[in-house]
Scaffold this motif. Structure first.
Motif, PDB file in Angstrom:
ATOM      1  N   GLU A 602       0.900  -1.421   0.264  1.00  0.00           N
ATOM      2  CA  GLU A 602       0.051  -0.113   0.471  1.00  0.00           C
ATOM      3  C   GLU A 602       0.489   1.407  -0.079  1.00  0.00           C
ATOM      4  O   GLU A 602       0.124   2.088  -0.264  1.00  0.00           O
ATOM      5  CB  GLU A 602      -1.152   0.456   1.011  1.00  0.00           C
ATOM      6  N   LEU A 603       2.170   1.146   0.709  1.00  0.00           N
ATOM      7  CA  LEU A 603       2.826   2.147   0.486  1.00  0.00           C
ATOM      8  C   LEU A 603       3.642   2.628  -1.161  1.00  0.00           C
ATOM      9  O   LEU A 603       3.652   1.796  -2.338  1.00  0.00           O
ATOM     10  CB  LEU A 603       4.409   2.166   1.188  1.00  0.00           C
ATOM     11  N   THR A 604       4.080   3.980  -1.659  1.00  0.00           N
ATOM     12  CA  THR A 604       3.812   4.185  -2.749  1.00  0.00           C
ATOM     13  C   THR A 604       5.008   5.737  -2.313  1.00  0.00           C
ATOM     14  O   THR A 604       5.076   5.850  -1.429  1.00  0.00           O
ATOM     15  CB  THR A 604       2.925   4.849  -3.469  1.00  0.00           C
ATOM     16  N   LEU A 605       5.505   5.629  -3.711  1.00  0.00           N
ATOM     17  CA  LEU A 605       6.559   6.940  -3.518  1.00  0.00           C
ATOM     18  C   LEU A 605       5.927   8.178  -4.018  1.00  0.00           C
ATOM     19  O   LEU A 605       5.785   8.053  -5.260  1.00  0.00           O
ATOM     20  CB  LEU A 605       8.208   6.864  -4.116  1.00  0.00           C
ATOM     21  N   ALA A 622      12.289  11.891  -2.502  1.00  0.00           N
ATOM     22  CA  ALA A 622      11.760  10.621  -2.262  1.00  0.00           C
ATOM     23  C   ALA A 622      10.843  10.448  -1.118  1.00  0.00           C
ATOM     24  O   ALA A 622      11.294  11.051  -0.183  1.00  0.00           O
ATOM     25  CB  ALA A 622      11.926   9.705  -2.574  1.00  0.00           C
ATOM     26  N   LEU A 623       9.309  11.080  -1.304  1.00  0.00           N
ATOM     27  CA  LEU A 623       8.348  11.467   0.124  1.00  0.00           C
ATOM     28  C   LEU A 623       7.788  10.197   0.070  1.00  0.00           C
ATOM     29  O   LEU A 623       7.445   9.701  -0.816  1.00  0.00           O
ATOM     30  CB  LEU A 623       7.530  12.012   0.083  1.00  0.00           C
ATOM     31  N   LEU A 624       7.036   9.011   1.252  1.00  0.00           N
ATOM     32  CA  LEU A 624       6.375   8.343   1.493  1.00  0.00           C
ATOM     33  C   LEU A 624       4.681   9.101   1.093  1.00  0.00           C
ATOM     34  O   LEU A 624       4.606   9.549   2.488  1.00  0.00           O
ATOM     35  CB  LEU A 624       6.737   7.154   2.581  1.00  0.00           C
ATOM     36  N   ARG A 625       4.360   8.362   0.150  1.00  0.00           N
ATOM     37  CA  ARG A 625       2.950   8.550   0.570  1.00  0.00           C
ATOM     38  C   ARG A 625       2.168   6.927   0.962  1.00  0.00           C
ATOM     39  O   ARG A 625       2.587   6.014   0.498  1.00  0.00           O
ATOM     40  CB  ARG A 625       2.193   8.734  -0.499  1.00  0.00           C
ATOM     41  N   GLY A 647       9.580   0.678  16.673  1.00  0.00           N
ATOM     42  CA  GLY A 647      10.405   0.417  15.177  1.00  0.00           C
ATOM     43  C   GLY A 647      10.171  -0.638  14.137  1.00  0.00           C
ATOM     44  O   GLY A 647      11.205  -0.715  13.113  1.00  0.00           O
ATOM     45  N   LEU A 648       8.858   0.143  13.677  1.00  0.00           N
ATOM     46  CA  LEU A 648       7.973  -0.625  11.719  1.00  0.00           C
ATOM     47  C   LEU A 648       8.520   0.563  10.986  1.00  0.00           C
ATOM     48  O   LEU A 648       9.295  -0.097   9.773  1.00  0.00           O
ATOM     49  CB  LEU A 648       7.368  -0.455  11.765  1.00  0.00           C
ATOM     50  N   ILE A 649       9.911   1.470  11.499  1.00  0.00           N
ATOM     51  CA  ILE A 649      10.423   2.173  10.554  1.00  0.00           C
ATOM     52  C   ILE A 649      11.352   1.933   9.943  1.00  0.00           C
ATOM     53  O   ILE A 649      12.086   2.303   8.717  1.00  0.00           O
ATOM     54  CB  ILE A 649      11.320   3.604  12.031  1.00  0.00           C
ATOM     55  N   LEU A 650      12.238   0.455  10.284  1.00  0.00           N
ATOM     56  CA  LEU A 650      13.730  -0.015   9.796  1.00  0.00           C
ATOM     57  C   LEU A 650      13.036  -1.268   8.488  1.00  0.00           C
ATOM     58  O   LEU A 650      13.740  -1.043   7.929  1.00  0.00           O
ATOM     59  CB  LEU A 650      14.057  -0.740  11.128  1.00  0.00           C
ATOM     60  N   GLN A 651      12.080  -1.446   9.249  1.00  0.00           N
ATOM     61  CA  GLN A 651      11.299  -2.298   7.164  1.00  0.00           C
ATOM     62  C   GLN A 651      10.393  -0.857   6.272  1.00  0.00           C
ATOM     63  O   GLN A 651      11.470  -1.133   5.669  1.00  0.00           O
ATOM     64  CB  GLN A 651      10.168  -2.980   7.908  1.00  0.00           C
ATOM     65  N   ILE A 652       9.927   0.323   6.893  1.00  0.00           N
ATOM     66  CA  ILE A 652      10.623   0.718   6.169  1.00  0.00           C
ATOM     67  C   ILE A 652      10.845   1.726   5.287  1.00  0.00           C
ATOM     68  O   ILE A 652      11.082   2.522   4.412  1.00  0.00           O
ATOM     69  CB  ILE A 652       9.346   2.690   6.538  1.00  0.00           C
ATOM     70  N   GLY A 653      11.999   2.027   5.686  1.00  0.00           N
ATOM     71  CA  GLY A 653      13.566   2.405   5.902  1.00  0.00           C
ATOM     72  C   GLY A 653      13.437   1.629   4.821  1.00  0.00           C
ATOM     73  O   GLY A 653      14.360   1.704   3.434  1.00  0.00           O
TER      74      GLY A 653
END
Length: 846
Positions: A602-605, A622-625, A647-653
């Protein structure tokens, strides 16, 4: 004087029950065994005691007491003693603490016996009673009486309120019956209605009596032969005159023991004073002082030379008499930590006041300590002349250890070693005081195991104890040292999280995360004595401080929240405040939604163009949407902080870096982007703090075949405040690859110029909050001027974020800022809308 240990008089084996046992079963056992108490154990360790008195107390409040469990009624903490404890020390414990039963434990804390008032009296022997006087000297005149027509509940209430063991039933001043705590317990077991039952129906009769002038030893013999605890004292006419109990006999014994001890000391003192040549006449002195078998005695002449050193002194000081005789006391005591200078000071006090009392601590070779209660006093002859000094030291190490054990038992759970309710509430009160003083917030977690009773019922209490012990270990292992884990009893645990934040939502989020961590620890399979077991827990959370809530209130709130969790299906976490619960639930739902977003793509850039004053495209950020089916577009400010916390920011990053590389490779291959154009990526502080960050970053670039010089990493200003050395090392590694480093939102953090100078930075990005009002607010204009001037001085590039108007652009151009980003040029665009700009290489402003 009698010298023996408690092991010689204790009763064994001990009748004991588990805290989860039914009270009805305990009542049956007490009646069958004709005993006044049962020790409550966990893993063979005493954790409480169920006495007749505690049962009477509960009967006053709840007539269904027989339907409860022992753990609800037991008295805790339980005071215990060791097998090796001296008879008189144990006796002193019994009297001082006003108890009638003293459980005896091994070195490992397991129960081996119990000593009662009866054991003490029987152990003394009848010859000891001969020292006593008559019954009237030990009996009490304060006797509580009721009439035969009074109700049983009145007797129970009197006994409970005044902490007495019986009520005498009298008629016209003559005792006709008695109702005792033991009678009460039997009546509770029989289901007698205390509210409607008159005493005349249930009182014990006839009454066992003693004449006031009877020798006390005779009365004690009657109680012993009749196996009773009390005698009603009457006068010659048979009228009530008092009451004599075993407790009264023991109190008399304590008084008589003290009197005898004083007589011995006075006798020895008189003999010492009467001796005119006490220093030289060693034969007389040795005979007298050797009778003090538990006192170390050291005598000195006026020059402080040691003239006598009795056997006990050899034992406690560790020196042989032949070695120390003739040596000066300062030399000998120096080895015990008393310097010669301090010895002279204490001797001056002795000379001035006649004596000096102090505590001497000997550090033994095995690392333990010997505690000696000591006194130095002068020795005078008949003429009143000072002829020497005497040091008396008594080893009170066992007493100190006993006190320490009592204090520990009073504040810790016997089975798990965790703090108990008393210590928890004490620490909670301190934590609440600190929180109020420093305007901080703390959290209390009430943890209750689900369906734990099934384990006890099906596999037995030893297995249940093993589960509790392992759960305690797991809870402790998943919290910080400054936090507290306590066991309240049964399957109830509490975690006190130390106050450290001033924001309620932050603390609530942390409490939620820790509760989940503890739940996960509990859920892991347990292997106890060949059984694989699975348990879960319900957790209630209460934040503090709140209003005038006490520590007990906060504990109750957490307990209430826990039960709400159980009502919703167990293995749940609930907050006491509905508002806080709603906020935490929202965060939990957001965490789950983020996980789903990562799983279901569901994440896009989107990409925000970065340009110069002419609109030439210099690069993109680049911005996360995140677009969901239910809510549509979710603002980054709503989900990024939560991803950081959990801690999910690690997977997102990692997802962002992979996908930027995919886009970048496609653009480079199509000839749409080339150096010095770059793609900027925001790096989370948590990402950068990962030990393997650089290795993982480089591996991803190599995987996609990306030239590092095409990337720019943006870090937040506040990251510069934490572990500057580690941050600088990682930045230098990135610089060596060719990656540029930018500080995002510059001016909003708290970094110092000295930190910025130490880091290999390339770009400062002026935060949009300053750019927004730059034409109207002199303060914002001044800040922007300062940032640009500083960057130029440090030879750093500048990018102004949030440029939305021509006036803002003109202001920045006039200050020699030549890189811009904002809606005046373009909003962030998905790739399909960005491609035309990449092809044109230019953005038309406005």
């Amino acid at each position: 004087m009698i010298h023996m240990q408690l092991a010689e008089i204790m009763s064994a084996p001990v009748v004991c029950v588990h805290a989860n046992a039914d009270v009805s079963e305990a009542l049956r056992v007490m009646a069958e065994k004709n005993i006044s108490s049962i020790v409550v154990v966990d893993n063979q360790r005493p954790i409480g005691i169920l006495t007749e008195r505690s049962l009477v107390k509960m009967a006053c409040d709840d007539m269904a007491v027989a339907d409860g469990v022992v753990g609800e009624l037991m008295t805790t903490p339980v005071i215990t003693a060791t097998l090796e404890m001296d008879y008189h020390d144990g006796f002193q414990m019994l009297v001082t603490n006003r108890i009638r039963h003293l459980p005896i434990v091994n070195e490992d804390g397991t129960l081996v016996g119990v000593v009662t008032e009866t054991d003490f009296l029987d152990g003394l022997g009848m010859e000891y009673y001969m020292e006593f006087k008559s019954v009237k000297d030990s009996s009490t005149c304060d006797v509580f009486t009721l009439d035969p027509s009074d109700m049983l509940i009145e007797a129970a209430q009197l006994m409970n309120h005044w902490k007495i063991s019986c009520i005498v039933v009298q008629q016209d001043g003559v005792p006709i019956g008695i109702i005792s705590e033991r009678d009460m317990v039997q009546l509770i077991r029989d289901g007698v209605n205390f509210q409607t039952c008159p005493l005349e129906r249930v009182m014990s009769q006839p009454v066992q009596t003693a004449i006031a002038d009877m020798p006390l030893c005779d009365a004690a013999e009657i109680m012993k032969k009749s196996a009773i605890r009390r005698l009603v004292v009457v006068d010659e006419d048979g009228r009530l005159d008092g009451l004599l109990t075993k407790s009264d006999v023991l109190k008399g014994l304590q008084t008589r023991y003290t009197e005898l001890l004083k007589e011995v000391i006075d006798k020895q003192t008189s003999q010492l004073v009467a001796s005119q040549k006490i220093i030289s006449e060693q034969a007389v002195l040795d005979h007298l002082l050797r009778t003090a078998t538990n006192i170390a005695v050291v005598t000195m002449n006026l020059e402080y030379c040691i003239t006598y050193f009795n056997p006990m002194a050899e034992k406690v000081f560790g020196h042989i008499v032949s070695v120390v005789l003739g040596k000066t006391a300062p030399d000998v005591l120096a080895m015990e930590g008393i310097s010669p200078a301090n010895f002279i000071k204490l001797m001056r006090i002795t000379q001035k006041k006649g004596e000096y009392n102090f505590m001497l601590e000997r550090h033994l070779k095995d690392g333990t300590y010997l505690y000696l209660e000591s006194r130095i006093s002068g020795i005078w002859d008949r003429s009143g002349d000072l002829v020497g000094y005497v040091l008396l030291s008594q080893d009170i190490t066992e007493r100190r250890h006993m006190q320490a054990r009592i204090e520990y038992q009073a504040t810790h759970d016997a089975l798990t070693g965790l703090p108990n309710r008393t210590l928890l509430l004490d620490r909670l009160e301190l934590s609440m005081e600190r929180a109020k003083r420093h305007k901080m917030v703390g959290a209390l977690l009430f943890i209750d195991l689900d369906h734990f009773k099934n384990i006890n019922d099906s596999l037995g209490h030893p297995i249940g104890d093993g589960v509790l012990h392992e759960i305690a270990r797991r809870l402790e292992g998943n919290l910080r040292s400054e936090d507290t884990v306590a066991r309240l009893g049964g399957d109830e645990f509490v975690a006190l999280l130390a106050e450290e934040e001033n924001d309620w939502q932050t603390v609530a989020a942390r409490a939620q995360a820790i509760a989940e961590k503890l739940n996960a620890a509990v859920l892991s399979p347990l292997f106890i004595k060949g059984h694989e077991l699975h348990v879960s827990a319900s957790v209630g959370v209460a934040l503090f401080p709140h209003g005038n809530d006490s520590a007990a209130d906060v504990l109750k709130h957490a307990d209430t929240a826990m039960y709400r969790g159980k009502e919703s299906g167990r293995n749940a976490i609930r907050f006491f405040s509905p508002r806080m619960q709603k906020a935490v639930q929202k965060r939990l739902e957001m965490q789950n939604a983020i996980r789903r977003a990562l799983r279901e793509s569901e994440l896009t850039l989107h990409f925000a163009p970065q340009v110069n004053a002419s609109g030439d495209l210099l690069g993109v950020e680049a911005l996360l949407r995140w677009h969901t089916h239910e809510r549509g577009m979710v603002p980054p400010a709503e989900f990024i902080p939560i991803a950081e916390e959990c801690g999910l920011i690690l997977q997102i990053g990692e997802w962002v870096l992979h996908n930027v590389c995919i886009h970048l490779k496609r653009w480079v291959q199509a000839g749409l982007l080339a150096s010095p154009q770059r793609v900027a990526i925001n790096i989370s502080p948590k990402q950068l703090r990962q030990p393997n960050f650089f290795a993982k970053f480089r591996a991803i670039l190599e995987e996609h075949g990306i030239d590092p010089s095409l990337l720019e990493l943006e870090i937040t200003e506040n990251l510069l405040l934490t572990d500057i050395e580690d941050t600088a090392n990682k930045m230098n590694q990135l610089k060596e690859l060719g990656v540029l480093i930018a500080v995002d939102d510059f001016g909003t953090g708290y970094s110092s110029l000295s930190y910025i100078k130490r880091l290999p930075l390339d770009i400062l990005k002026i935060d949009r909050s300053f750019v927004r009002d730059v034409n109207d607010d002199p303060n914002d204009a001044g800040i922007v001027d300062t940032i640009i001037a500083m960057a130029r001085h440090m030879e750093l590039d500048i990018i102004a974020e949030g440029v939305e108007t021509r006036e803002q652009l003109n202001f920045l151009i006039a200050r020699d800022c030549n890189r811009f980003q904002g809606y005046y040029f373009s909003r962030p665009l998905p790739e399909d809308e960005l491609l035309p700009l990449l092809k044109a290489g230019n953005v038309n402003p406005g």
